[in-house]
Motif scaffolding. Structure first.
Motif, short mmCIF file in Angstrom:
data_model
loop_
_atom_site.label_atom_id
_atom_site.label_comp_id
_atom_site.label_asym_id
_atom_site.label_seq_id
_atom_site.Cartn_x
_atom_site.Cartn_y
_atom_site.Cartn_z
N ILE A 244 0.61 -1.40 0.41
CA ILE A 244 -0.19 -0.36 -0.23
C ILE A 244 0.83 1.12 -0.07
O ILE A 244 1.82 1.36 0.99
CB ILE A 244 -1.41 0.06 1.21
N PHE A 245 1.17 2.60 -1.03
CA PHE A 245 1.12 3.30 -0.77
C PHE A 245 -0.16 4.98 -0.29
O PHE A 245 -0.21 5.04 -0.63
CB PHE A 245 1.65 3.92 -1.84
N THR A 246 0.30 5.50 0.65
CA THR A 246 -0.20 6.27 1.48
C THR A 246 0.14 7.90 1.35
O THR A 246 1.85 7.63 1.31
CB THR A 246 -1.13 5.87 2.59
N GLU A 247 -0.38 8.81 1.34
CA GLU A 247 0.52 10.54 1.82
C GLU A 247 1.40 10.38 0.67
O GLU A 247 2.39 10.53 0.48
CB GLU A 247 0.97 10.07 3.14
N ILE A 248 1.16 10.00 -0.57
CA ILE A 248 2.20 9.94 -1.99
C ILE A 248 1.50 11.18 -3.06
O ILE A 248 0.35 11.94 -2.39
CB ILE A 248 1.89 8.86 -2.51
N HIS A 249 2.32 12.43 -3.86
CA HIS A 249 1.83 12.83 -4.53
C HIS A 249 1.00 13.28 -5.79
O HIS A 249 2.27 11.70 -6.21
CB HIS A 249 2.83 13.93 -4.76
N ILE A 250 0.80 13.34 -6.50
CA ILE A 250 0.42 12.67 -7.60
C ILE A 250 1.42 12.15 -8.83
O ILE A 250 1.57 11.30 -9.69
CB ILE A 250 -0.75 13.25 -8.34
N ALA A 251 1.87 13.66 -9.04
CA ALA A 251 3.68 13.31 -9.48
C ALA A 251 4.72 12.40 -9.51
O ALA A 251 4.64 11.49 -9.97
CB ALA A 251 3.56 14.99 -9.80
N GLN A 252 4.17 11.75 -8.45
CA GLN A 252 5.20 10.52 -7.96
C GLN A 252 4.75 9.37 -8.37
O GLN A 252 4.99 8.16 -8.57
CB GLN A 252 5.05 10.41 -6.86
N LYS B 292 2.60 -5.90 -6.82
CA LYS B 292 1.21 -5.28 -6.85
C LYS B 292 0.84 -4.16 -6.32
O LYS B 292 1.10 -4.48 -4.28
CB LYS B 292 0.01 -6.16 -6.52
N MET B 293 0.09 -2.92 -5.94
CA MET B 293 -0.16 -1.45 -5.15
C MET B 293 -1.05 -1.20 -4.44
O MET B 293 -2.28 -1.33 -6.35
CB MET B 293 0.35 -0.13 -6.14
N ILE B 294 -1.89 -0.73 -3.86
CA ILE B 294 -2.81 -0.40 -3.71
C ILE B 294 -2.55 0.67 -3.09
O ILE B 294 -1.80 1.50 -2.41
CB ILE B 294 -3.74 -0.99 -2.44
N TYR B 295 -3.24 1.92 -3.64
CA TYR B 295 -3.33 2.91 -3.22
C TYR B 295 -4.40 3.85 -2.59
O TYR B 295 -5.63 3.26 -2.72
CB TYR B 295 -3.31 4.27 -4.92
N HIS B 296 -4.63 4.97 -1.85
CA HIS B 296 -4.96 5.27 -0.44
C HIS B 296 -5.83 7.14 -1.42
O HIS B 296 -5.13 7.46 -1.44
CB HIS B 296 -4.56 5.43 0.69
N VAL B 297 -7.17 6.65 -2.02
CA VAL B 297 -6.71 8.07 -3.25
C VAL B 297 -7.32 8.86 -1.90
O VAL B 297 -6.63 9.91 -2.21
CB VAL B 297 -8.10 7.56 -4.00
N ASP B 298 -7.77 8.82 -0.80
CA ASP B 298 -7.66 10.10 0.14
C ASP B 298 -6.82 10.94 0.60
O ASP B 298 -6.77 11.85 0.46
CB ASP B 298 -8.55 9.40 1.00
N MET B 299 -5.90 9.78 -0.09
CA MET B 299 -4.38 11.17 0.44
C MET B 299 -3.23 11.35 -0.53
O MET B 299 -1.98 10.99 0.04
CB MET B 299 -3.89 9.71 1.75
N VAL B 300 -3.90 10.97 -1.60
CA VAL B 300 -3.74 11.38 -3.24
C VAL B 300 -3.06 12.85 -3.15
O VAL B 300 -4.27 13.44 -3.47
CB VAL B 300 -3.72 10.47 -4.21
N GLN B 301 -2.05 13.40 -2.79
CA GLN B 301 -2.16 15.29 -2.76
C GLN B 301 -1.84 15.36 -4.28
O GLN B 301 -1.52 14.38 -5.13
CB GLN B 301 -0.86 15.46 -2.13
N GLY B 302 -2.87 16.17 -4.81
CA GLY B 302 -2.32 17.09 -6.23
C GLY B 302 -4.55 16.86 -6.68
O GLY B 302 -3.94 17.11 -8.02
N ILE B 303 -4.82 15.69 -6.46
CA ILE B 303 -5.83 15.78 -7.02
C ILE B 303 -6.66 15.38 -6.03
O ILE B 303 -6.81 14.53 -5.07
CB ILE B 303 -5.68 14.20 -7.54
N LYS B 304 -8.06 15.69 -6.58
CA LYS B 304 -9.51 15.74 -5.90
C LYS B 304 -9.76 13.91 -5.32
O LYS B 304 -9.83 13.32 -6.61
CB LYS B 304 -10.39 15.96 -6.17
N SER B 305 -10.05 13.52 -4.50
CA SER B 305 -10.39 12.10 -3.88
C SER B 305 -12.06 11.78 -4.41
O SER B 305 -13.13 11.97 -3.56
CB SER B 305 -10.34 11.46 -3.20
#
Length: 178
Positions: free
Chosen positions: A27-35, A49-62
């Motif tokens: 899982i990746f949390t607290e990530i910037h959209i550019a990363q 295989k990655m799971i992303y926490h959408v609510d914590m992706v900076q630079g994009i509205k969840s």
């Protein structure tokens, strides 16, 4: 999911540790959209295989639009969110949908039961996960696999959560997954 620990990265250093670990899913949390592009590439190169926490992706509205973008551009293994629109869109896109549920009080619990009953996510992430009796109750009430996260600090905490019925533990505590 075929692993009992889901390593959660909040930094590139933690992510690099995950890439070297025995675990396939992370899982990746607290990530910037550019990363996301670089992280996705590194994960694929390492057979992860990655799971992303959408609510914590900076630079994009969840929301459902961000979810559609992430699903189309990065084809994640799964997405985590507290938001119904994200869960529904992830399911529509064929991505594992993990609804995050905070165990704050009885009112929040009842509200979550109703919401999750409508959304039917693939998994529920229960926070804090250090309450085995609640893991058991949530799993029995909703009949959806449970991931336990938050305040799990020891191997004993991991064992108790798994014995209570958690499918896996989500943790950023590297000592529990390296």
């Amino acid at each position: 999911m075929d692993q009992d620990i889901l390593p959660a990265s909040t930094t590139m250093k933690e992510f690099e540790s995950f890439l070297k670990s025995k675990y396939e899913i992370g899982i990746f949390t607290e990530i910037h959209i550019a990363q996301l592009k670089n992280i996705n590439r590194m994960a694929r190169e390492n057979g992860k295989k990655m799971i992303y926490h959408v609510d914590m992706v900076q630079g994009i509205k969840s929301d459902e639009y961000a979810t559609e973008f992430i699903c189309q551009e990065f084809r994640p293994y799964g997405l985590i969110s507290t938001k119904s629109s994200v869960i529904l869109k992830a399911k529509q896109k064929g991505v594992f949908a993990i609804q995050r549920m905070f165990l704050i009080d009885t009112h929040a619990l009842e509200k979550s039961y109703k919401l999750i009953g409508k959304n039917k996510p693939d998994y529920i992430e229960v926070l804090p996960g250090a309450m085995p009796w609640m893991i058991k109750e949530v799993k029995e009430t909703l009949n959806i696999p449970v991931l336990a996260g938050g305040l799990i600090r020891t191997k004993e905490d991991v064992q108790r959560a798994l014995e209570a019925g958690a499918t896996a533990i989500t943790t950023s505590k590297r000592e529990l997954w390296v």
